[in-house]
Write a protein that holds these residues in place. Structure first.
Motif, PDB file in Angstrom:
ATOM      1  N   THR A 112      97.810  22.527  32.818  1.00  0.00           N
ATOM      2  CA  THR A 112      97.269  21.404  34.530  1.00  0.00           C
ATOM      3  C   THR A 112      96.111  21.311  35.380  1.00  0.00           C
ATOM      4  O   THR A 112      95.499  20.440  35.050  1.00  0.00           O
ATOM      5  N   ARG A 113      95.757  22.728  35.623  1.00  0.00           N
ATOM      6  CA  ARG A 113      93.523  22.911  35.279  1.00  0.00           C
ATOM      7  C   ARG A 113      93.352  23.429  34.658  1.00  0.00           C
ATOM      8  O   ARG A 113      93.188  24.671  34.150  1.00  0.00           O
ATOM      9  N   PHE A 114      92.447  22.302  34.267  1.00  0.00           N
ATOM     10  CA  PHE A 114      91.474  22.601  32.398  1.00  0.00           C
ATOM     11  C   PHE A 114      89.986  22.764  33.076  1.00  0.00           C
ATOM     12  O   PHE A 114      89.177  22.539  33.915  1.00  0.00           O
ATOM     13  N   PHE A 115      89.838  24.154  33.525  1.00  0.00           N
ATOM     14  CA  PHE A 115      88.543  24.572  33.610  1.00  0.00           C
ATOM     15  C   PHE A 115      87.926  24.852  32.090  1.00  0.00           C
ATOM     16  O   PHE A 115      88.093  25.366  31.597  1.00  0.00           O
ATOM     17  N   VAL A 116      86.462  24.569  32.188  1.00  0.00           N
ATOM     18  CA  VAL A 116      85.928  24.546  30.773  1.00  0.00           C
ATOM     19  C   VAL A 116      84.406  24.667  31.142  1.00  0.00           C
ATOM     20  O   VAL A 116      84.003  24.388  32.574  1.00  0.00           O
ATOM     21  N   ALA A 117      84.095  25.384  30.307  1.00  0.00           N
ATOM     22  CA  ALA A 117      82.613  25.942  30.554  1.00  0.00           C
ATOM     23  C   ALA A 117      81.555  25.222  30.721  1.00  0.00           C
ATOM     24  O   ALA A 117      81.769  23.872  29.879  1.00  0.00           O
ATOM     25  N   ARG A 118      80.311  24.757  31.305  1.00  0.00           N
ATOM     26  CA  ARG A 118      79.577  24.214  31.249  1.00  0.00           C
ATOM     27  C   ARG A 118      78.925  23.282  30.316  1.00  0.00           C
ATOM     28  O   ARG A 118      78.700  22.010  30.378  1.00  0.00           O
ATOM     29  N   ALA A 119      78.185  24.260  29.164  1.00  0.00           N
ATOM     30  CA  ALA A 119      78.333  24.107  27.931  1.00  0.00           C
ATOM     31  C   ALA A 119      78.864  23.147  27.188  1.00  0.00           C
ATOM     32  O   ALA A 119      78.207  22.170  26.530  1.00  0.00           O
ATOM     33  N   VAL A 120      79.761  23.336  27.340  1.00  0.00           N
ATOM     34  CA  VAL A 120      80.448  22.091  27.136  1.00  0.00           C
ATOM     35  C   VAL A 120      81.601  21.691  27.295  1.00  0.00           C
ATOM     36  O   VAL A 120      82.372  20.500  26.728  1.00  0.00           O
ATOM     37  N   TYR A 121      81.729  20.986  28.607  1.00  0.00           N
ATOM     38  CA  TYR A 121      82.995  20.450  29.472  1.00  0.00           C
ATOM     39  C   TYR A 121      82.291  19.126  29.003  1.00  0.00           C
ATOM     40  O   TYR A 121      83.713  18.607  28.922  1.00  0.00           O
ATOM     41  N   ASP A 122      81.627  17.988  28.777  1.00  0.00           N
ATOM     42  CA  ASP A 122      81.101  17.008  28.803  1.00  0.00           C
ATOM     43  C   ASP A 122      82.121  16.673  27.318  1.00  0.00           C
ATOM     44  O   ASP A 122      82.690  15.701  27.126  1.00  0.00           O
ATOM     45  N   GLN A 123      81.522  17.341  26.129  1.00  0.00           N
ATOM     46  CA  GLN A 123      81.870  17.767  24.648  1.00  0.00           C
ATOM     47  C   GLN A 123      84.243  17.942  25.283  1.00  0.00           C
ATOM     48  O   GLN A 123      84.722  16.779  23.769  1.00  0.00           O
ATOM     49  N   VAL A 124      84.589  18.324  25.613  1.00  0.00           N
ATOM     50  CA  VAL A 124      85.701  18.627  26.161  1.00  0.00           C
ATOM     51  C   VAL A 124      86.748  17.493  26.789  1.00  0.00           C
ATOM     52  O   VAL A 124      87.615  17.218  26.038  1.00  0.00           O
TER      53      VAL A 124
ATOM     54  N   PHE B 219      90.496  18.283  35.067  1.00  0.00           N
ATOM     55  CA  PHE B 219      89.267  19.075  34.531  1.00  0.00           C
ATOM     56  C   PHE B 219      87.978  19.142  35.277  1.00  0.00           C
ATOM     57  O   PHE B 219      87.867  18.392  35.864  1.00  0.00           O
ATOM     58  N   THR B 220      87.766  20.592  35.610  1.00  0.00           N
ATOM     59  CA  THR B 220      86.764  20.897  36.144  1.00  0.00           C
ATOM     60  C   THR B 220      86.081  22.371  35.911  1.00  0.00           C
ATOM     61  O   THR B 220      85.960  23.156  34.647  1.00  0.00           O
ATOM     62  N   PRO B 221      84.220  22.515  35.700  1.00  0.00           N
ATOM     63  CA  PRO B 221      83.647  23.079  35.282  1.00  0.00           C
ATOM     64  C   PRO B 221      83.140  24.651  35.320  1.00  0.00           C
ATOM     65  O   PRO B 221      84.011  24.518  36.806  1.00  0.00           O
ATOM     66  N   PHE B 222      82.879  24.938  34.760  1.00  0.00           N
ATOM     67  CA  PHE B 222      83.131  26.429  35.371  1.00  0.00           C
ATOM     68  C   PHE B 222      81.563  26.665  34.792  1.00  0.00           C
ATOM     69  O   PHE B 222      81.065  26.181  33.391  1.00  0.00           O
ATOM     70  N   GLU B 223      81.028  28.584  35.407  1.00  0.00           N
ATOM     71  CA  GLU B 223      78.991  28.708  34.813  1.00  0.00           C
ATOM     72  C   GLU B 223      79.321  30.006  34.772  1.00  0.00           C
ATOM     73  O   GLU B 223      79.706  30.572  33.422  1.00  0.00           O
ATOM     74  N   THR B 224      80.403  30.821  35.390  1.00  0.00           N
ATOM     75  CA  THR B 224      80.647  32.221  35.230  1.00  0.00           C
ATOM     76  C   THR B 224      82.163  32.768  34.782  1.00  0.00           C
ATOM     77  O   THR B 224      82.950  32.101  35.303  1.00  0.00           O
ATOM     78  N   PHE B 225      82.555  33.619  33.840  1.00  0.00           N
ATOM     79  CA  PHE B 225      83.407  34.285  34.144  1.00  0.00           C
ATOM     80  C   PHE B 225      84.411  34.939  35.631  1.00  0.00           C
ATOM     81  O   PHE B 225      85.397  34.301  35.549  1.00  0.00           O
ATOM     82  N   ASP B 226      83.652  35.805  36.014  1.00  0.00           N
ATOM     83  CA  ASP B 226      84.091  36.016  37.469  1.00  0.00           C
ATOM     84  C   ASP B 226      84.742  34.406  37.878  1.00  0.00           C
ATOM     85  O   ASP B 226      85.606  34.749  38.408  1.00  0.00           O
ATOM     86  N   GLU B 227      83.529  33.560  38.496  1.00  0.00           N
ATOM     87  CA  GLU B 227      83.703  32.480  38.686  1.00  0.00           C
ATOM     88  C   GLU B 227      85.739  32.062  38.650  1.00  0.00           C
ATOM     89  O   GLU B 227      86.108  31.439  38.893  1.00  0.00           O
ATOM     90  N   VAL B 228      85.755  31.699  37.305  1.00  0.00           N
ATOM     91  CA  VAL B 228      86.749  31.202  36.699  1.00  0.00           C
ATOM     92  C   VAL B 228      88.367  31.513  36.893  1.00  0.00           C
ATOM     93  O   VAL B 228      88.969  31.164  36.779  1.00  0.00           O
TER      94      VAL B 228
END
Length: 478
Positions: free
Chosen positions: A288-300, A389-398
């Motif tokens: 339900t909550r899709f957290f995607v690394a910023r570097a590939v966010y738009d692609q995903v 969908f929402t982007p994330f920056e770091t492992f600890d953040e996500v």
């Protein structure tokens, strides 16, 4: 597809309730009535309780081999009747026939699994401190059980409770959802036709609060198993506390998906679209909550939208249909409110976001991007076809964001880095974690959540253990 009266099963007899009261069963894809459902009066519930108690005195004394034989026959009957049961399931639940067939097949597998586990409820010998003392533990059936089951998996939810309780030597009263009762009765017939004795399995229908309060207040049952929402779980747990009934609570979730920059994106998208829109998102483990690394966010997001656009929505009985309706108009309205709120909060509507025209409670597959944490869909389990969908920056953040809610049923990780996988698996607060795939429940694996997603497990050896109690015996040789 229509059925005759959906009956009660009490003391081996399928039939109407004492008052003759019924309510309609509705096909959510057509909004047409497909059956009348018999409702139990208090007198019917008392008969079920008494029958369960009488049958327990007999069933508990059967050998594990005898229980195994009955359950093996039940599993065979489920397989023989798979097409019939799947058609009933699709008519009253709405999911596609392909999904319904898979669910009924799982029921047969789970019944076979518990048939074998019935022979492995081992005790043990504990070394004593004196040579003339022997200490042993025995595993005994806990007693009469109560099983309350949700509508989203109307075959699987009831089968897990029936098979586990009967394998352990317990008897059980099952209360399926009034939205999907005919599937439960069809499964029940497989067990009774296989030789489960009168009273060992009872199936009752009725107003959920009235039925649960009446059954749980009785001193006869010793165990409560619920598959349902967190609010209902809290209510039943409070009721069970008055008579100290042990509980298994398989409750709601709000599954986070962590997609790291090194993930195999085509693979992740294919798996996640299938899981998200399975049963129209009406699955407690649904991503339900899709957290995607910023570097590939738009692609995903773009790939997910394109793949979700191909999902075929329609009556589950129609060939080619992949996603059916919501179970009720009320649930469809709730999904619409979540989408409207998210857009108002600043989310971008990338796909769907609307009810489909015509008959049936259909809602389009919906994808939201850049969803803020303030949107309700990020904190309330949607139980519908919404991917946020929402982007994330770091492992600890996500990890912090994934663990921010009080729920802890399923979580998913997509990465090709063994270190990332190990760290995420250990850090996620969830009962089941899927890594690079979304299949997190098999007949042989324990399934259950933590925190407000409940406690205890169904399936696996843990599922049988939930219906057993331990007795320790110490004997001094004279």
């Amino acid at each position: 597809m229509t059925f005759p009266l959906v009956p009660l099963l009490i003391d081996g007899v399928y039939g109407p309730g004492a008052t003759g009261a019924t309510i309609p069963v509705i096909n959510p894809a057509t909004e047409e009535q497909i059956a009348d459902l018999a409702h139990a009066a208090p007198a019917d519930l008392d008969r079920a309780l008494a029958a369960s108690a009488r049958a327990f005195a007999v069933w508990r004394e059967t050998t594990a081999a005898e229980r195994n034989a009955v359950l093996v026959r039940a599993a065979a009957l489920i397989r023989d009747r798979l097409e019939e049961i799947a058609a009933i399931l699709t008519a009253e639940n709405g999911k596609s026939l392909a999904e319904a067939r898979g669910e009924v097949g799982f029921c047969a597998d789970a019944t076979d699994w518990y048939a074998e586990e019935a022979k492995r409820a081992y005790g043990r010998v504990i070394p004593a401190r004196s040579p003339d003392v022997r200490q042993i533990t025995l595993r005994e059936p806990v007693g009469v059980a109560l099983g309350f089951a949700a509508w989203n998996f109307p075959a699987g939810n009831v089968t897990l409770k029936m098979a586990a309780a009967l394998a352990a030597g317990c008897t059980i009263i099952v209360k399926p959802s009034d939205e999907t009762p005919a599937t439960a009765v069809a499964i029940g017939r497989c067990f009774t036709d296989a030789g489960v004795p009168a009273g060992a399995l009872n199936i009752v229908h009725g107003v959920p609060a009235a039925v649960s309060e009446h059954l749980i207040a009785s001193p006869i049952p010793k165990k409560v198993s619920l598959t349902g929402s967190t609010p209902v779980g809290k209510l039943l747990q409070r009721l069970a506390a008055d008579t100290m009934k042990r509980c298994t609570m398989e409750l709601g979730g709000h599954a986070p998906v962590l997609i790291f920059a090194d993930a195999d994106i085509p693979h992740a998208v294919e798996r996640l679209v299938a899981a998200k829109f399975r049963n129209a998102g009406q699955v407690c483990t649904s991503p339900t909550r899709f957290f995607v690394a910023r570097a590939v966010y738009d692609q995903v997001v773009a790939a997910f939208v394109e793949r979700a656009r191909q999902v075929q929505v329609g009556d589950g009985a129609t060939p080619g249909s992949q996603m059916g309706p919501m179970i009720t108009e009320r649930r469809r309205a709730a999904i619409a409110e979540l989408v409207e709120d998210a857009v108002e909060q600043g989310a971008k509507l990338c796909l769907g976001g609307h009810a489909l025209p015509g008959k049936g409670y259909f809602y389009a597959p919906t994808v939201l991007a850049d969803v803020p944490e303030t949107a309700r869909v990020m904190t309330e389990e949607p139980f519908g076809p919404i991917a946020a969908f929402t982007p994330f920056e770091t492992f600890d953040e996500v990890i912090s964001r994934a663990n921010a809610l009080p729920y802890g049923l399923a979580a998913y990780v997509f990465s090709q880095n063994p270190g990332t996988i190990a760290r995420a698996g250990a850090a996620l607060d969830a009962g089941v974690v899927g890594v690079n795939h979304t299949s997190v429940h098999e007949a042989e694996t324990p399934f259950g959540g933590v925190n407000e997603s409940g406690y205890g497990a169904e399936s696996g050896i843990e599922g049988l253990d939930a219906y057993l109690r331990t007795k320790m015996m110490t004997e001094k040789f004279l």
